[in-house]
Scaffold this motif. Structure first.
Motif, PDB file in Angstrom:
ATOM      1  N   VAL A  87       1.539  -8.044   8.105  1.00 15.79           N
ATOM      2  CA  VAL A  87       2.334  -7.056   7.380  1.00 15.79           C
ATOM      3  C   VAL A  87       3.325  -7.794   6.477  1.00 15.79           C
ATOM      4  O   VAL A  87       3.485  -9.011   6.561  1.00 15.79           O
ATOM      5  CB  VAL A  87       3.093  -6.130   8.359  1.00 15.79           C
ATOM      6  N   ASP A  88       4.022  -7.037   5.650  1.00 16.78           N
ATOM      7  CA  ASP A  88       5.091  -7.583   4.817  1.00 16.78           C
ATOM      8  C   ASP A  88       6.204  -6.533   4.776  1.00 16.78           C
ATOM      9  O   ASP A  88       6.015  -5.440   4.229  1.00 16.78           O
ATOM     10  CB  ASP A  88       4.578  -7.877   3.397  1.00 16.78           C
ATOM     11  N   LEU A  89       7.348  -6.867   5.350  1.00 19.79           N
ATOM     12  CA  LEU A  89       8.410  -5.879   5.535  1.00 19.79           C
ATOM     13  C   LEU A  89       9.570  -6.033   4.548  1.00 19.79           C
ATOM     14  O   LEU A  89      10.686  -5.583   4.812  1.00 19.79           O
ATOM     15  CB  LEU A  89       8.934  -5.968   6.979  1.00 19.79           C
ATOM     16  N   HIS A  90       9.289  -6.634   3.382  1.00 15.24           N
ATOM     17  CA  HIS A  90      10.324  -6.777   2.340  1.00 15.24           C
ATOM     18  C   HIS A  90       9.613  -6.919   1.001  1.00 15.24           C
ATOM     19  O   HIS A  90       9.242  -8.024   0.595  1.00 15.24           O
ATOM     20  CB  HIS A  90      11.204  -7.994   2.651  1.00 15.24           C
ATOM     21  N   VAL A  91       9.449  -5.791   0.305  1.00 15.48           N
ATOM     22  CA  VAL A  91       8.634  -5.752  -0.910  1.00 15.48           C
ATOM     23  C   VAL A  91       9.350  -4.912  -1.969  1.00 15.48           C
ATOM     24  O   VAL A  91       9.939  -3.873  -1.661  1.00 15.48           O
ATOM     25  CB  VAL A  91       7.248  -5.133  -0.611  1.00 15.48           C
ATOM     26  N   ALA A 142      -1.623  -5.081  -1.901  1.00 12.56           N
ATOM     27  CA  ALA A 142      -1.516  -5.213  -0.445  1.00 12.56           C
ATOM     28  C   ALA A 142      -2.868  -5.017   0.229  1.00 12.56           C
ATOM     29  O   ALA A 142      -3.197  -5.725   1.195  1.00 12.56           O
ATOM     30  CB  ALA A 142      -0.499  -4.207   0.094  1.00 12.56           C
ATOM     31  N   VAL A 143      -3.644  -4.075  -0.268  1.00 11.32           N
ATOM     32  CA  VAL A 143      -4.994  -3.858   0.278  1.00 11.32           C
ATOM     33  C   VAL A 143      -5.876  -5.067  -0.022  1.00 11.32           C
ATOM     34  O   VAL A 143      -6.635  -5.535   0.836  1.00 11.32           O
ATOM     35  CB  VAL A 143      -5.607  -2.570  -0.315  1.00 11.32           C
ATOM     36  N   GLU A 144      -5.749  -5.590  -1.232  1.00  8.58           N
ATOM     37  CA  GLU A 144      -6.508  -6.800  -1.604  1.00  8.58           C
ATOM     38  C   GLU A 144      -6.155  -7.968  -0.690  1.00  8.58           C
ATOM     39  O   GLU A 144      -7.027  -8.773  -0.336  1.00  8.58           O
ATOM     40  CB  GLU A 144      -6.199  -7.151  -3.059  1.00  8.58           C
ATOM     41  N   LYS A 145      -4.890  -8.038  -0.297  1.00  7.47           N
ATOM     42  CA  LYS A 145      -4.420  -9.117   0.585  1.00  7.47           C
ATOM     43  C   LYS A 145      -4.728  -8.838   2.058  1.00  7.47           C
ATOM     44  O   LYS A 145      -4.394  -9.651   2.922  1.00  7.47           O
ATOM     45  CB  LYS A 145      -2.913  -9.299   0.425  1.00  7.47           C
ATOM     46  N   LYS A 146      -5.330  -7.674   2.310  1.00  3.11           N
ATOM     47  CA  LYS A 146      -5.731  -7.272   3.668  1.00  3.11           C
ATOM     48  C   LYS A 146      -4.524  -7.104   4.610  1.00  3.11           C
ATOM     49  O   LYS A 146      -4.624  -7.358   5.813  1.00  3.11           O
ATOM     50  CB  LYS A 146      -6.740  -8.266   4.264  1.00  3.11           C
ATOM     51  N   LEU A 147      -3.391  -6.674   4.057  1.00  7.28           N
ATOM     52  CA  LEU A 147      -2.247  -6.340   4.886  1.00  7.28           C
ATOM     53  C   LEU A 147      -2.453  -4.952   5.486  1.00  7.28           C
ATOM     54  O   LEU A 147      -3.101  -4.094   4.879  1.00  7.28           O
ATOM     55  CB  LEU A 147      -0.955  -6.356   4.056  1.00  7.28           C
ATOM     56  N   THR A 148      -1.908  -4.729   6.668  1.00 10.03           N
ATOM     57  CA  THR A 148      -2.065  -3.418   7.300  1.00 10.03           C
ATOM     58  C   THR A 148      -0.852  -2.522   7.099  1.00 10.03           C
ATOM     59  O   THR A 148      -0.941  -1.306   7.299  1.00 10.03           O
ATOM     60  CB  THR A 148      -2.336  -3.564   8.807  1.00 10.03           C
ATOM     61  N   ALA A 149       0.294  -3.096   6.701  1.00  4.63           N
ATOM     62  CA  ALA A 149       1.490  -2.301   6.424  1.00  4.63           C
ATOM     63  C   ALA A 149       2.426  -3.103   5.527  1.00  4.63           C
ATOM     64  O   ALA A 149       2.490  -4.331   5.615  1.00  4.63           O
ATOM     65  CB  ALA A 149       2.214  -1.923   7.713  1.00  4.63           C
ATOM     66  N   ILE A 150       3.138  -2.398   4.672  1.00  2.00           N
ATOM     67  CA  ILE A 150       4.208  -3.008   3.887  1.00  2.00           C
ATOM     68  C   ILE A 150       5.406  -2.068   3.909  1.00  2.00           C
ATOM     69  O   ILE A 150       5.257  -0.848   4.002  1.00  2.00           O
ATOM     70  CB  ILE A 150       3.804  -3.296   2.421  1.00  2.00           C
ATOM     71  N   ALA A 151       6.589  -2.639   3.816  1.00  2.00           N
ATOM     72  CA  ALA A 151       7.803  -1.851   3.651  1.00  2.00           C
ATOM     73  C   ALA A 151       8.242  -1.971   2.199  1.00  2.00           C
ATOM     74  O   ALA A 151       8.493  -3.081   1.723  1.00  2.00           O
ATOM     75  CB  ALA A 151       8.905  -2.340   4.585  1.00  2.00           C
ATOM     76  N   LEU A 154      -3.885   1.095   4.891  1.00  2.00           N
ATOM     77  CA  LEU A 154      -2.559   0.518   4.678  1.00  2.00           C
ATOM     78  C   LEU A 154      -1.496   1.569   4.957  1.00  2.00           C
ATOM     79  O   LEU A 154      -1.604   2.707   4.500  1.00  2.00           O
ATOM     80  CB  LEU A 154      -2.413   0.012   3.234  1.00  2.00           C
ATOM     81  N   LYS A 155      -0.474   1.181   5.689  1.00  2.00           N
ATOM     82  CA  LYS A 155       0.650   2.066   5.977  1.00  2.00           C
ATOM     83  C   LYS A 155       1.862   1.639   5.128  1.00  2.00           C
ATOM     84  O   LYS A 155       2.142   0.448   5.011  1.00  2.00           O
ATOM     85  CB  LYS A 155       1.035   2.011   7.450  1.00  2.00           C
ATOM     86  N   ILE A 156       2.554   2.624   4.570  1.00  2.00           N
ATOM     87  CA  ILE A 156       3.786   2.371   3.836  1.00  2.00           C
ATOM     88  C   ILE A 156       4.966   2.723   4.722  1.00  2.00           C
ATOM     89  O   ILE A 156       5.072   3.852   5.223  1.00  2.00           O
ATOM     90  CB  ILE A 156       3.850   3.202   2.537  1.00  2.00           C
ATOM     91  N   ILE A 157       5.855   1.755   4.915  1.00  2.00           N
ATOM     92  CA  ILE A 157       7.097   2.004   5.631  1.00  2.00           C
ATOM     93  C   ILE A 157       8.163   2.291   4.579  1.00  2.00           C
ATOM     94  O   ILE A 157       8.466   1.426   3.754  1.00  2.00           O
ATOM     95  CB  ILE A 157       7.504   0.797   6.488  1.00  2.00           C
ATOM     96  N   PRO A 158       8.706   3.507   4.561  1.00  2.00           N
ATOM     97  CA  PRO A 158       9.722   3.815   3.556  1.00  2.00           C
ATOM     98  C   PRO A 158      10.994   3.034   3.823  1.00  2.00           C
ATOM     99  O   PRO A 158      11.537   3.063   4.930  1.00  2.00           O
ATOM    100  CB  PRO A 158       9.951   5.319   3.730  1.00  2.00           C
ATOM    101  N   GLY A 159      11.441   2.292   2.830  1.00  2.00           N
ATOM    102  CA  GLY A 159      12.600   1.434   3.042  1.00  2.00           C
ATOM    103  C   GLY A 159      13.505   1.356   1.837  1.00  2.00           C
ATOM    104  O   GLY A 159      13.270   1.984   0.796  1.00  2.00           O
ATOM    105  N   ILE A 160      14.558   0.566   1.982  1.00  2.00           N
ATOM    106  CA  ILE A 160      15.539   0.368   0.920  1.00  2.00           C
ATOM    107  C   ILE A 160      16.260  -0.949   1.198  1.00  2.00           C
ATOM    108  O   ILE A 160      16.258  -1.431   2.340  1.00  2.00           O
ATOM    109  CB  ILE A 160      16.541   1.538   0.877  1.00  2.00           C
ATOM    110  N   GLU A 161      16.842  -1.542   0.166  1.00  2.00           N
ATOM    111  CA  GLU A 161      17.677  -2.731   0.331  1.00  2.00           C
ATOM    112  C   GLU A 161      19.048  -2.435  -0.277  1.00  2.00           C
ATOM    113  O   GLU A 161      19.164  -2.245  -1.491  1.00  2.00           O
ATOM    114  CB  GLU A 161      17.046  -3.961  -0.337  1.00  2.00           C
TER     115      GLU A 161
END
Length: 284
Positions: free
Chosen positions: A4-8, A26-35, A57-64
Motif C-alpha cells: 500500500v501507499d499511505l501518503h499520496v 496505483a493499479v499499474e503498480k499493483k498496490l492494493t490501497a492508497i491514501a 484498489l481501495k482509496i483511503i480518504p485522507g488529508i495532510e
C-alpha cells in the motif's frame, strides 16, 4: 504480500497527476490501497473513489494538514476522514482561505521585485487546486528564473523568506482537534524532515499523543533504514501505529515513485490491516 501507499498527492493540491490518473498508476503498480492525502483539501477524493470502480484498489480518504510547532512547519496526516462532516468541511474551507491570502501576498512580493508571476500561471488551468510552494516553484522554473524546482525552493521559497511569508499560524492543537473531531486517524508525517533533533522530536510526538495522535510515519521516501529503525522504536514507546508512504507528487518530485519512493520503499498492507482492526474496535 500486498503493498500500500499511505501518503499520496494529486493535482487537487501540489501533485501533477489527477486523482483518477493516480488511481491508474496505483493499479499499474499493483498496490492494493492508497491514501489520497492532499494538502488542506479533500477535493480529489470523490474522483479517486469513483475511478476505482471495478478495480482491485481501495482509496483511503485522507488529508495532510500543516501547522506550526516551535516555529517549524509540521504536517499531520488524517486517514479515513469523513468528508460528509459539515464541521470538518467548514474548517478546511478556512484553511484554504489562509493559503489564498498568503498566495496573493507571495505574488505581490514577486511582482514588486520584477519577477513576473500571475495567479493564473500558478493555478495552471486548475482553479480548484490548493496552491502550495510547489506551484510557485514550477512557474519560476518554467519561466527561467531558476534552473530547477529545487533551486526555486532554496532561492525564493524558503519559509519566512522575503518572497514566502508564513501562513497565519495553525497550532498542532487546532490541527489535531480538526482530525479527532472528525474521527479521522491522525498520523505525524515524516518526523525527521523537521530537523528538530531526537529530544525535540520525542517531545513533539509525546505532545501530539496527548492530543490524540494514533500513528507515526515510520516509512517515508526521505528516511534511510537507520532513521526508520529509530522511528519504529519511537512508535513503540508511545503506543503508536507505524505507517508509511512515498509522499508521491508526480513530476513535482520526479525522483519519488508511487509505492516505492526512491526505489527501496515497500509498505506492507499488514500495517493497514492493523489500523483497520483498531478502527473497527473503537469507531462508533
Amino acid at each position: 504480500m500486498n503493498f500500500v501507499d499511505l501518503h499520496v498527492h494529486s493535482n487537487a493540491s501540489d501533485g501533477t497527476l489527477s486523482p483518477s490518473e493516480v488511481v491508474s498508476l496505483a493499479v499499474e503498480k499493483k498496490l492494493t490501497a492508497i491514501a489520497l492525502t492532499d494538502h488542506d483539501t479533500i477535493d480529489g477524493i470523490k474522483e479517486a473513489q469513483e475511478a476505482t470502480f471495478g478495480l482491485p484498489l481501495k482509496i483511503i480518504p485522507g488529508i495532510e494538514l500543516s501547522c506550526v510547532y516551535l516555529e517549524e512547519e509540521i504536517h499531520i496526516l488524517g486517514l479515513y476522514v469523513d468528508s460528509s462532516d459539515p464541521c470538518f468541511s467548514s474548517e478546511i474551507k478556512e484553511l484554504k482561505k489562509l493559503r489564498d491570502k498568503r498566495n496573493v501576498e507571495i505574488i505581490r512580493r514577486f511582482n514588486e521585485a520584477d519577477i513576473s508571476i500571475s495567479l493564473e500561471e500558478v493555478m495552471a488551468g486548475n482553479p480548484d487546486t490548493v496552491i502550495t510552494r510547489a506551484h510557485f516553484a514550477r512557474v519560476l522554473f518554467e519561466k527561467g528564473y531558476v534552473k530547477s524546482m529545487d533551486q526555486a525552493f532554496k532561492k525564493y521559497l524558503n519559509y519566512g523568506g522575503p518572497y514566502c511569508p508564513r501562513k497565519e499560524k495553525i497550532t498542532p492543537e487546532h490541527a489535531m482537534k480538526i482530525l479527532t473531531d472528525n474521527n479521522a486517524f491522525p498520523v505525524l508525517a515524516h518526523p525527521f524532515q523537521y530537523h528538530l533533533g531526537d529530544k525535540k522530536t520525542d517531545e513533539l510526538v509525546c505532545s501530539l499523543k496527548a492530543l490524540g495522535l494514533l500513528g507515526l510515519e515510520v516509512y517515508h521516501s526521505s528516511n534511510n533504514q537507520y532513521e526508520s529503525s529509530k522511528l519504529r522504536k519511537l512508535a513503540r514507546k508511545y503506543g503508536l501505529f507505524p505507517t508509511g508512504g512515498s509522499d508521491f507528487h508526480g513530476s513535482n518530485k520526479p525522483d519519488i515513485e508511487l509505492g516505492t519512493g526512491r526505489g527501496g520503499l515497500r509498505i506492507s498492507s499488514l500495517l493497514l490491516d492493523d489500523i483497520k482492526k483498531f478502527r473497527q474496535q473503537t469507531t462508533p
